[in-house]
Write a protein that holds these residues in place. Structure first.
Motif, PDB file in Angstrom:
ATOM      1  N   PHE A  26       0.825  -1.225   0.000  1.00 46.11           N
ATOM      2  CA  PHE A  26       0.000   0.000   0.000  1.00 46.11           C
ATOM      3  C   PHE A  26       0.852   1.265   0.000  1.00 46.11           C
ATOM      4  CE2 PHE A  26       0.654  -2.090   4.007  1.00 46.11           C
ATOM      5  CZ  PHE A  26       1.429  -1.148   4.664  1.00 46.11           C
ATOM      6  N   SER A  53       5.411  -1.486  12.268  1.00 46.07           N
ATOM      7  CA  SER A  53       4.314  -1.518  11.289  1.00 46.07           C
ATOM      8  C   SER A  53       3.766  -2.931  11.265  1.00 46.07           C
ATOM      9  CB  SER A  53       4.850  -1.119   9.911  1.00 46.07           C
ATOM     10  OG  SER A  53       5.309   0.206   9.969  1.00 46.07           O
ATOM     11  N   GLU A  56      13.372   2.353   4.883  1.00 43.94           N
ATOM     12  CA  GLU A  56      13.307   1.513   6.087  1.00 43.94           C
ATOM     13  C   GLU A  56      14.528   1.869   6.940  1.00 43.94           C
ATOM     14  OE1 GLU A  56      11.442  -0.560   7.909  1.00 43.94           O
ATOM     15  OE2 GLU A  56      13.227  -0.755   9.145  1.00 43.94           O
ATOM     16  N   ASN A  93      -4.122   5.402   3.236  1.00 43.90           N
ATOM     17  CA  ASN A  93      -4.136   6.484   2.269  1.00 43.90           C
ATOM     18  C   ASN A  93      -4.054   5.823   0.900  1.00 43.90           C
ATOM     19  OD1 ASN A  93      -4.003   9.219   1.698  1.00 43.90           O
ATOM     20  ND2 ASN A  93      -2.393   9.526   3.220  1.00 43.90           N
ATOM     21  N   SER A 148      10.308   4.095  13.020  1.00 39.30           N
ATOM     22  CA  SER A 148       9.295   3.132  12.583  1.00 39.30           C
ATOM     23  C   SER A 148       9.929   2.084  11.679  1.00 39.30           C
ATOM     24  CB  SER A 148       8.206   3.888  11.822  1.00 39.30           C
ATOM     25  OG  SER A 148       7.253   2.992  11.310  1.00 39.30           O
ATOM     26  N   HIS A 191       0.094  -3.977  10.877  1.00 35.54           N
ATOM     27  CA  HIS A 191      -0.855  -3.984   9.749  1.00 35.54           C
ATOM     28  C   HIS A 191      -1.673  -5.259   9.541  1.00 35.54           C
ATOM     29  CE1 HIS A 191       0.939  -0.212   8.988  1.00 35.54           C
ATOM     30  NE2 HIS A 191       1.927  -0.598   8.223  1.00 35.54           N
TER      31      HIS A 191
HETATM   32  N1  SAH Z   1       9.778   1.580   6.672  1.00 31.64           N
HETATM   33  C1  SAH Z   1       9.195   2.045   7.886  1.00 31.64           C
HETATM   34  C2  SAH Z   1       8.782   3.508   7.852  1.00 31.64           C
HETATM   35  C3  SAH Z   1       8.000   3.923   6.668  1.00 31.64           C
HETATM   36  S1  SAH Z   1       6.378   4.460   6.562  1.00 31.64           S
HETATM   37  C4  SAH Z   1       8.006   1.194   8.259  1.00 31.64           C
HETATM   38  O1  SAH Z   1       7.631   0.321   7.489  1.00 31.64           O
HETATM   39  O2  SAH Z   1       7.493   1.350   9.354  1.00 31.64           O
HETATM   40  C5  SAH Z   1       5.620   4.863   8.055  1.00 31.64           C
HETATM   41  C6  SAH Z   1       4.288   4.159   8.247  1.00 31.64           C
HETATM   42  O3  SAH Z   1       3.314   4.530   7.258  1.00 31.64           O
HETATM   43  C7  SAH Z   1       4.393   2.648   8.185  1.00 31.64           C
HETATM   44  O4  SAH Z   1       3.603   2.077   9.193  1.00 31.64           O
HETATM   45  C8  SAH Z   1       3.821   2.353   6.825  1.00 31.64           C
HETATM   46  O5  SAH Z   1       3.401   1.022   6.743  1.00 31.64           O
HETATM   47  C9  SAH Z   1       2.702   3.366   6.741  1.00 31.64           C
HETATM   48  N2  SAH Z   1       2.210   3.647   5.388  1.00 31.64           N
HETATM   49  C10 SAH Z   1       2.907   3.724   4.239  1.00 31.64           C
HETATM   50  N3  SAH Z   1       2.096   4.004   3.206  1.00 31.64           N
HETATM   51  C11 SAH Z   1       0.867   4.118   3.708  1.00 31.64           C
HETATM   52  C12 SAH Z   1      -0.418   4.403   3.141  1.00 31.64           C
HETATM   53  N4  SAH Z   1      -0.557   4.599   1.844  1.00 31.64           N
HETATM   54  N5  SAH Z   1      -1.460   4.454   3.986  1.00 31.64           N
HETATM   55  C13 SAH Z   1      -1.309   4.255   5.305  1.00 31.64           C
HETATM   56  N6  SAH Z   1      -0.154   3.977   5.893  1.00 31.64           N
HETATM   57  C14 SAH Z   1       0.933   3.905   5.109  1.00 31.64           C
END
Ligand code: SAH
Length: 352
Positions: A118, A214, A160, A290, A191, A216
């Motif tokens: 996503f 994360s 990351e 999003n 994160s 999810h």
């Molecule tokens: N690589 C790290 C940090 C990056 S993004 C990680 O995976 O945690 C920060 C957060 O936003 C993460 O939880 C990621 O999964 C989330 N994220 C990324 N794109 C998104 C989207 N389109 N909608 C909602 N959350 C999203």
């Protein structure tokens, strides 16, 4: 190759200066110019002689960012910045105003190789790691532009962070150094998608930062559909690593859970999430997904999000729905950079 002076700690700079018979107090002045006064170049360092400044610019790289675009939300003052690095690569960062202070979300890599389904940051793959100076400079540039102090930093932009481990640790030490911006460790969140050995390593660094995982999804099967990293590390490895992080640091874990319509937002999902979250001292942050146009995921309805949250609350799990900042300027993480890249390719295509 020229040394990257802005990625060097005060001790390293002091050592470096010694080799040129420059006294330690000069090293401290130089460090302060870079990390407290946020000088844009050696030229500004007026208490160093002109000759010394010239020698420095011959000898060292001075990392700065070029501002390509700033988008400001009319709703809440959130600002998104698109910066160009010195090699022309693009990164984005976000400035947000909260009642507890200003927060900046920074990128840790150019692109990302993790492939979360996503997420827009990973669509063009991974280009390179950011240096410590490039991570710091996102905060410095935003401080200079806004004229406001940044008290909170979240490493949640593109990339990351635990895949760029050494630079991240260097960045964290420098950001929290009392000789620099001196941001409180407790006001920093990193994160990760869940690189288990690195979470365990981070736990041993004796830092007081918050770790956000994360999550999810609540089963490996579902998680694998959203996050390729789940093929490598099962939940039975990731959750104990988070428990270990808490044991070592005493810092409560944050679980990020992006709610994707019809994918991970059912009553059963909420129930399973309760089972995981009640295993350890944690806080759950629900993020309404999003949607990105490259994938056909949709956001759960307002009603479903509330129901999900209520279920967690009933089970006495600490939960919040992430306040959505900058809704009007947006697109998801990584979309500003992606849009710019596509525009550039398009423009090049037209002139060829
Ligand atoms: N690589 C790290 C940090 C990056 S993004 C990680 O995976 O945690 C920060 C957060 O936003 C993460 O939880 C990621 O999964 C989330 N994220 C990324 N794109 C998104 C989207 N389109 N909608 C909602 N959350 C999203």
């Amino acid at each position: 190759m020229k040394k990257d002076i802005k990625s060097m700690t005060l001790d390293e700079i002091t050592e470096e200066m010694k080799q040129y018979s420059i006294p330690a107090f000069r090293a401290k002045q130089l460090y302060q110019w870079m990390h407290v006064k946020l000088a844009a170049g050696f030229d500004e360092m007026t208490n160093l002689s002109k000759q010394m400044r010239e020698e420095f610019s011959d000898r060292y790289i001075y990392t700065t960012l070029k501002t390509i675009r700033i988008q400001e939300s009319k709703l809440d003052g959130t600002k998104k910045f698109l910066f160009s690095l010195q090699d022309g690569n693009l990164v984005e960062s976000v400035f947000m105003r909260y009642h507890h202070g200003n927060s900046v979300c920074i990128s840790s890599q150019v692109g990302c190789k993790m492939g979360c389904r996503f997420c827009a940051s990973t669509l063009d793959g991974w280009e390179r790691n950011l240096t410590a100076a490039e991570m710091l400079e996102q905060i410095y540039a935003i401080t200079r532009i806004t004229g406001e102090r940044v008290s909170n930093v979240v490493v949640m932009g593109t990339g990351e962070p635990l895949d760029n481990y050494d630079n991240l640790i260097r960045f964290l030490h420098m950001l929290t150094d009392e000789n620099g911006l001196h941001v409180s460790q407790r006001n920093i969140t990193v994160s990760t998608c869940g690189l288990v050995p690195r979470i365990r390593k981070l736990a041993e660094e004796k830092l007081q930062i918050t770790l956000a995982l994360s999550l999810h999804a609540t089963t490996d099967e579902k998680r694998k559909k959203l996050m390729p990293i789940a093929e490598k590390y099962s939940l039975e490895e990731v959750i104990p690593a988070c428990e270990f992080y808490f044991e070592k640091t005493g810092r409560r874990i944050t679980f990020e859970y992006s709610l994707v319509g019809g994918v991970n937002d059912t009553k059963e999902d909420a129930q399973e999430l309760c089972a995981i979250a009640s295993r350890l001292n944690c806080h759950v942050n629900l993020i309404p997904v999003n949607p990105i146009k490259e994938r056909n995921y949709t956001r759960s309805s307002h009603h479903e999000i509330e129901a999900f949250k209520n279920k967690l609350e009933k089970n006495r799990i600490n939960v919040t729905i992430r306040r959505e900042m900058g809704q009007d300027i947006d697109g998801a993480c990584g979309q500003l950079r992606r849009r710019q890249l596509q525009q550039e390719t398009h423009e090049k295509g037209e002139t060829c």
